[in-house]
Scaffold this active site. Sequence first.
Site, PDB file in Angstrom:
ATOM      1  N   LYS A 174      10.131   4.974   6.890  1.00  0.00           N
ATOM      2  CA  LYS A 174      10.428   3.818   6.036  1.00  0.00           C
ATOM      3  C   LYS A 174      11.556   4.227   5.084  1.00  0.00           C
ATOM      4  O   LYS A 174      11.317   4.972   4.119  1.00  0.00           O
ATOM      5  CB  LYS A 174       9.199   3.446   5.210  1.00  0.00           C
ATOM      6  N   ASP A 199       1.980   8.246   7.182  1.00  0.00           N
ATOM      7  CA  ASP A 199       2.836   7.288   6.471  1.00  0.00           C
ATOM      8  C   ASP A 199       2.778   7.637   4.977  1.00  0.00           C
ATOM      9  O   ASP A 199       3.657   8.347   4.487  1.00  0.00           O
ATOM     10  CB  ASP A 199       2.340   5.864   6.762  1.00  0.00           C
ATOM     11  N   GLN A 226      -6.322  -1.465   7.531  1.00  0.00           N
ATOM     12  CA  GLN A 226      -5.214  -2.375   7.180  1.00  0.00           C
ATOM     13  C   GLN A 226      -4.575  -3.054   8.390  1.00  0.00           C
ATOM     14  O   GLN A 226      -4.194  -4.212   8.328  1.00  0.00           O
ATOM     15  CB  GLN A 226      -4.161  -1.568   6.427  1.00  0.00           C
ATOM     16  N   GLU A 227      -4.452  -2.331   9.509  1.00  0.00           N
ATOM     17  CA  GLU A 227      -3.713  -2.912  10.641  1.00  0.00           C
ATOM     18  C   GLU A 227      -4.367  -2.582  11.976  1.00  0.00           C
ATOM     19  O   GLU A 227      -4.682  -1.421  12.247  1.00  0.00           O
ATOM     20  CB  GLU A 227      -2.278  -2.364  10.674  1.00  0.00           C
ATOM     21  N   LYS A 268       7.536  -0.320  14.277  1.00  0.00           N
ATOM     22  CA  LYS A 268       6.385  -1.102  13.822  1.00  0.00           C
ATOM     23  C   LYS A 268       6.947  -2.176  12.901  1.00  0.00           C
ATOM     24  O   LYS A 268       7.510  -1.848  11.855  1.00  0.00           O
ATOM     25  CB  LYS A 268       5.449  -0.147  13.085  1.00  0.00           C
ATOM     26  N   GLU A 314       1.797  -9.409   7.268  1.00  0.00           N
ATOM     27  CA  GLU A 314       2.657  -8.967   8.374  1.00  0.00           C
ATOM     28  C   GLU A 314       2.487  -9.846   9.607  1.00  0.00           C
ATOM     29  O   GLU A 314       2.883  -9.457  10.716  1.00  0.00           O
ATOM     30  CB  GLU A 314       2.378  -7.491   8.690  1.00  0.00           C
ATOM     31  N   HIS A 358       8.969  -1.397   9.168  1.00  0.00           N
ATOM     32  CA  HIS A 358       9.181  -2.388   8.104  1.00  0.00           C
ATOM     33  C   HIS A 358       8.278  -2.051   6.920  1.00  0.00           C
ATOM     34  O   HIS A 358       7.511  -1.096   6.959  1.00  0.00           O
ATOM     35  CB  HIS A 358       8.834  -3.781   8.635  1.00  0.00           C
ATOM     36  N   ARG A 359       8.327  -2.864   5.856  1.00  0.00           N
ATOM     37  CA  ARG A 359       7.333  -2.837   4.796  1.00  0.00           C
ATOM     38  C   ARG A 359       6.566  -4.149   4.843  1.00  0.00           C
ATOM     39  O   ARG A 359       7.011  -5.115   5.467  1.00  0.00           O
ATOM     40  CB  ARG A 359       7.979  -2.685   3.403  1.00  0.00           C
ATOM     41  N   SER A 360       5.452  -4.198   4.136  1.00  0.00           N
ATOM     42  CA  SER A 360       4.702  -5.464   4.158  1.00  0.00           C
ATOM     43  C   SER A 360       5.479  -6.576   3.446  1.00  0.00           C
ATOM     44  O   SER A 360       5.347  -7.740   3.779  1.00  0.00           O
ATOM     45  CB  SER A 360       3.315  -5.274   3.570  1.00  0.00           C
ATOM     46  N   SER A 417       0.871  -1.184   0.000  1.00  0.00           N
ATOM     47  CA  SER A 417       0.000   0.000   0.000  1.00  0.00           C
ATOM     48  C   SER A 417       0.905   1.229   0.000  1.00  0.00           C
ATOM     49  O   SER A 417       1.046   1.936   0.985  1.00  0.00           O
ATOM     50  CB  SER A 417      -0.897  -0.009   1.232  1.00  0.00           C
TER      51      SER A 417
HETATM   52  P1  PGA Z   1       3.194  -1.274   3.171  1.00  0.00           P
HETATM   53  O1  PGA Z   1       2.391  -1.374   4.539  1.00  0.00           O
HETATM   54  O2  PGA Z   1       4.572  -1.696   3.425  1.00  0.00           O
HETATM   55  O3  PGA Z   1       2.416  -2.203   2.268  1.00  0.00           O
HETATM   56  O4  PGA Z   1       3.100   0.162   2.708  1.00  0.00           O
HETATM   57  C1  PGA Z   1       2.852  -0.900   5.758  1.00  0.00           C
HETATM   58  C2  PGA Z   1       2.107   0.339   6.198  1.00  0.00           C
HETATM   59  O5  PGA Z   1       1.185   0.822   5.510  1.00  0.00           O
HETATM   60  O6  PGA Z   1       2.431   0.898   7.223  1.00  0.00           O
HETATM   61 ZN    ZN Z   2       0.838   2.634   6.929  1.00  0.00          ZN
END
Ligand code: PGA
Ligand code: ZN
Length: 426
Positions: free
Chosen positions: A338, A313, A163-164, A389, A205, A366-368, A42
């Site tokens: 990131k 983010d 998403q989380e 995270k 994740e 991290h990344r997904s 994402s």
């Molecule tokens: P992504 O997800 O690595 O797919 O962007 C992680 C996040 O959105 O924090």
């Molecule tokens: Zn995010």
Amino acid sequence: MVYIENIYSQEVIDSRGNPTIKVTAVLSDGTMESAIVPSGASTGKREALELRDGDRSRYLGKGVLKACENVDTTISEALIGSTPFDQGHIDAMLKSIDGTNNYSNLGANATLGVSMAIARAAANSLDIPLYRYIGGSNALVMPVPMLNIINGGSHADNTVDFQEYMIVPFGFDTFKDSLRASAEVYQHLKGILKDSKHITSIGDEGGFAPNLKNNAEPIEIILKAIEKAGYKPGEEISIALDVASSELVEKDGKYHLAGEGKKVTSYELVEYYEKLVAKYPIVSIEDGLSEDDWEGWQHLTERLGDKIQLVGDDLFVTNKDILRHGIDKNIANAILIKPNQIGTLSETMQTVRLAQRNNYRCIMSHRSGESEDAFIADFAIGINTGEIKTGSTARSERIAKYNRLLQIESEVPHTEYIGKELFKNR
Ligand code: PGA
Ligand code: ZN
């Protein structure tokens, strides 16, 4: 004098089975270190460019051979002979060879891999741990983890929009205890899902990805799991959300909550968050509104900015110029960090310094799509982000980071765990 003798790369695969780049740096004293670059799903629109081959006959177009070639030719030719101990210089060279502001020539996957591999080699050559190389004797703060234990959105094939759903084990005195508590909650959560006949398969994740009836139900279930594990919600362990709402916006600018069968405006969505925050011990919301909805973000920050952590983010994409606009406009109060969104370690550190000077909290992330590389664990301590995270307590690519943090905490005698300081009154 030690100098960079060789830099080369290899196409390897990440935790989703997609190709990514591994870079190795060799120094003249024989030191040899590698790093593997992660990849998001994402992604924010303004992230630095991740160079993919687009050749459908290999890895469905996702190959990274062009990025590898850039490392093996252009970049290595420019950097061989340089000192590895001047990260600012290395990263400035990468930026100038690329010549664009988003690494669209070399690929940020190529440049970040080089940046990381050289830092690691430099640390090893000096015979000090990476966190110490980056942060010196000030590298003492263990980050508070945010563990993503229920996955939805584009990280899972379920009906949950957000998403989380993360737990934040803030009310402990050490990282070790906070991780143990989180692992216990995770196991209880699994048991509760099983007992209620939900699937316990996991998302990218490492969080569970059950089909639940609305976007609040995951919170209810997590709170049950916290209690069942013997902890007090809101006093020891709280909840954090990453809505990743840029993924929910439709053409008309409204947010589509498929799980609730509703389309809402950003103001309505903020009202919904206010209700959730009033009802549940939520201490942090990430990307609550989309990366293009700055007016909505201002409203969100007015309404909730003094109560909880509001994390950008996709909004800030670790970019100091975008963060500066956000600071000027009073948007959000925290930033997700990131490194591959911006392309080098030095630029990542610059963004973190800007955030810290303006009292924005930083969360290393991290990344997904990840790998066994635990670089961000050392990096979080080295640059003192205070939070990290990196997924649930399952899947080895997530665990690699947590286990590295455990090791660092046990190695360094006088670390601090600042969870209570950060979240007690939230
Ligand atoms: P992504 O997800 O690595 O797919 O962007 C992680 C996040 O959105 O924090
Ligand atoms: Zn995010």
